[in-house]
Structure formats: structure tokens, C-alpha cells
Scaffold this active site. Structure first.
Site: not given
Ligand code: 7PJ
Length: 275
Positions: A203, A237
Site C-alpha cells: 500500500k 491479506r
Molecule cells: C483491502 C481489501 C484491505 C480488505 C483492498 C489494495 C486495495 N479488503 N481490498 N482489506 N484492500 N478486507 O489491495 O491495496 O485492506 S484493495
């Protein structure tokens, strides 16, 4: 949790995996690297992104969800649309990951009736404008209060607490001070009494700290993932599954979460709520 984006405009790897075949080969690679769960996304939520239609989102994700579920891969689907949730669950998804915390009408019912796990994420604003000027009285308390309200809403909708996961939503309507404050106090979210999912991988928050561009953020992502794990995150994630697993294996070996040998091939971050 390994990330599989099927979005032409996705901020990191989307353009490369625009087809079902490419998405699947990427997905199987992440499983091979040690992912317990894959998060399949068909609509980018990066800052400034614009929504896609239900039809387009379905076209992108359903063949991928079906193929992975048929191979017994645990699949989460990153969506806010009740129609997409229902189709994804029918195709074999075991989890819905909703950056809008099931606030769109019909989403609570889709998850309740589908009998799956759901991740409630906090976001201030919408992707199109969320990074313009995010404001909080106290970011940790404000985000926590929101997640508590959403947990109450899910309970009222008849979704058992054992199927809920929460996420403070790094970068979703948060400035750098907010993001760092959330990470420093991440353990406070354990008070909510459900497992915590954290997404920090690659990020821009990490880019701001290190000065590294999107293609050079693995070390920063590993450091952030490890901090999150130490503060109690149950699910990480991530894009870089193998590197994250190695870091977790070292952590697990030191903090006695099973033998070092076991940790090398299988860290302890099993999603018990999914089994
Ligand atoms: C997240 C997400 C996160 C959850 C994305 C990226 C943007 N879902 N979807 N938590 N980020 N739950 O991957 O930078 O931080 S998309």
C-alpha cells in the site's frame, strides 16, 4: 490470504491478470506459495477508481471462483454487491470480503442466507473521493465504533458472530497519520471479539514511509505484516505469499506456535471460522 485481482485498472497487478486463465494461474501459484485462502476481486477499490456493473463483475470473477472451488481452494470474494455475493456463494465462495461492511441494501441478507463468513471493513467515503481529506476525532475509537455497529447489524440480521471478521481498512479514507495510528494500536480491535483481517500489502502508506514505488515494497510489506501479526491479526491479506509465510514462520518458531519444521510449511494462521 492471497490477493487475486481480475481488474484491468487494478493498482498493482490487475492488468497482468485480466483473463480467467491468467487469474487462475496466478491463483494456483499463490496456493503453491502457501496461501490458505484467496481473495478474488473483480472491481478495483483503489483511490479514485470507478465502479463496474454487476454483469461485468460477474463475468470477471465467477469462472475463477468456480474453478478454484472445484479444486478445493478456499475462496473469498471482494465485493459489495448483493447480487455478486449470491452468485459467488453459489459458485463455491466461503467468504465475502466487503469494503463497505455489508451496508448496501440486500448484502446482510445475502450473507445470512448464504451461510458464509464475512469480513466487515471500515472505509470513510467512497473510493472515488476517500483520500481527499479524511477526518476523525480519534481514528482508533471512530473505526472501532463503526465496526461495533456493523457487528450489531450483522447479529440483528441473524449472522452468527462466529462467521464475522473485522478489518480497520488501511488506506480507505485515512491519511498517513491515521494509518500509522491504526497500526500502532491494532491490538485494540481485538476487543471486538472476532478475528481481525489486515491488508497492508504494497500500500501507498508503505511507499510514503520508504520512498519505494509499488514494485519495490515487499520488504516494507513484510515488516508491516509482521507487526500486524504480532498485534493479533488472524488473517493477512497479501500479494507476496511466500515471503510473508517465511516471515511468519520465523515469528511462529520464536513465539512457540508449533515446531519450527511445521511452521516452515504451514503457519498457524488457519481460518478456523471457515472450517
Ligand atoms: C483491502 C481489501 C484491505 C480488505 C483492498 C489494495 C486495495 N479488503 N481490498 N482489506 N484492500 N478486507 O489491495 O491495496 O485492506 S484493495
Amino acid at each position: 490470504m492471497g490477493v487475486v485481482n481480475i481488474t484491468p485498472d487494478s493498482f498493482s497487478d490487475g492488468g497482468l491478470f485480466a483473463s480467467t486463465e491468467h487469474a487462475l494461474s496466478h491463483a494456483f501459484r499463490l496456493v503453491e506459495e502457501g496461501a490458505d485462502l484467496l481473495d478474488i476481486g473483480g472491481e478495483s477499490t483503489r483511490p479514485g477508481s470507478t465502479p463496474v456493473s454487476v454483469e461485468e463483475e460477474l463475468r470477471r470473477i465467477i469462472p475463477v471462483v468456480e474453478a478454484l472451488a472445484n479444486q478445493n481452494v478456499q475462496v473469498s470474494v471482494d465485493t459489495s454487491k448483493p447480487e455478486v455475493m449470491r452468485a459467488a456463494i453459489a459458485a463455491g465462495a466461503v467468504m465475502i470480503n466487503d469494503v463497505r461492511a455489508l451496508q448496501i441494501p440486500g448484502a446482510l441478507e445475502a450473507v445470512a442466507e448464504g451461510g458464509v463468513t464475512a469480513c466487515l471493513m471500515h472505509m470513510q467515503g467512497e473510493p472515488a473521493n476517500m483520500q481527499v481529506n479524511p477526518q476523525y476525532d480519534d481514528v482508533v475509537q471512530d473505526v472501532k465504533a463503526f465496526l461495533k455497529r456493523r457487528l450489531e447489524a450483522t447479529q440483528a440480521a441473524g449472522i452468527p458472530r462466529e462467521r464475522m471478521v473485522v478489518d480497520p481498512g488501511f488506506g480507505f479514507g485515512k491519511n498517513q497519520v491515521h494509518n500509522i495510528e491504526l497500526l500502532r494500536h491494532l491490538d485494540q480491535f481485538l476487543d471486538l471479539g472476532v478475528p481481525m483481517l489486515v491488508g497492508l500489502s504494497r500500500k501507498s502508506m508503505l511507499g510514503k514511509i520508504t520512498g519505494s514505488d509499488i514494485n519495490n515494497r515487499i520488504p516494507a510489506s513484510i515488516a508491516a505484516a509482521l507487526i500486524a501479526a504480532m498485534k493479533g491479526a488472524a488473517i493477512l491479506r497479501v500479494h507476496d505469499v511466500r515471503a510473508t509465510r517465511d516471515a511468519l514462520a520465523v515469528y511462529n518458531a520464536v513465539y512457540d506456535r508449533g515446531s519450527a519444521r511445521e511452521n516452515a510449511s504451514s503457519a498457524h494462521f488457519t481460518v478456523e471460522t471457515l472450517s
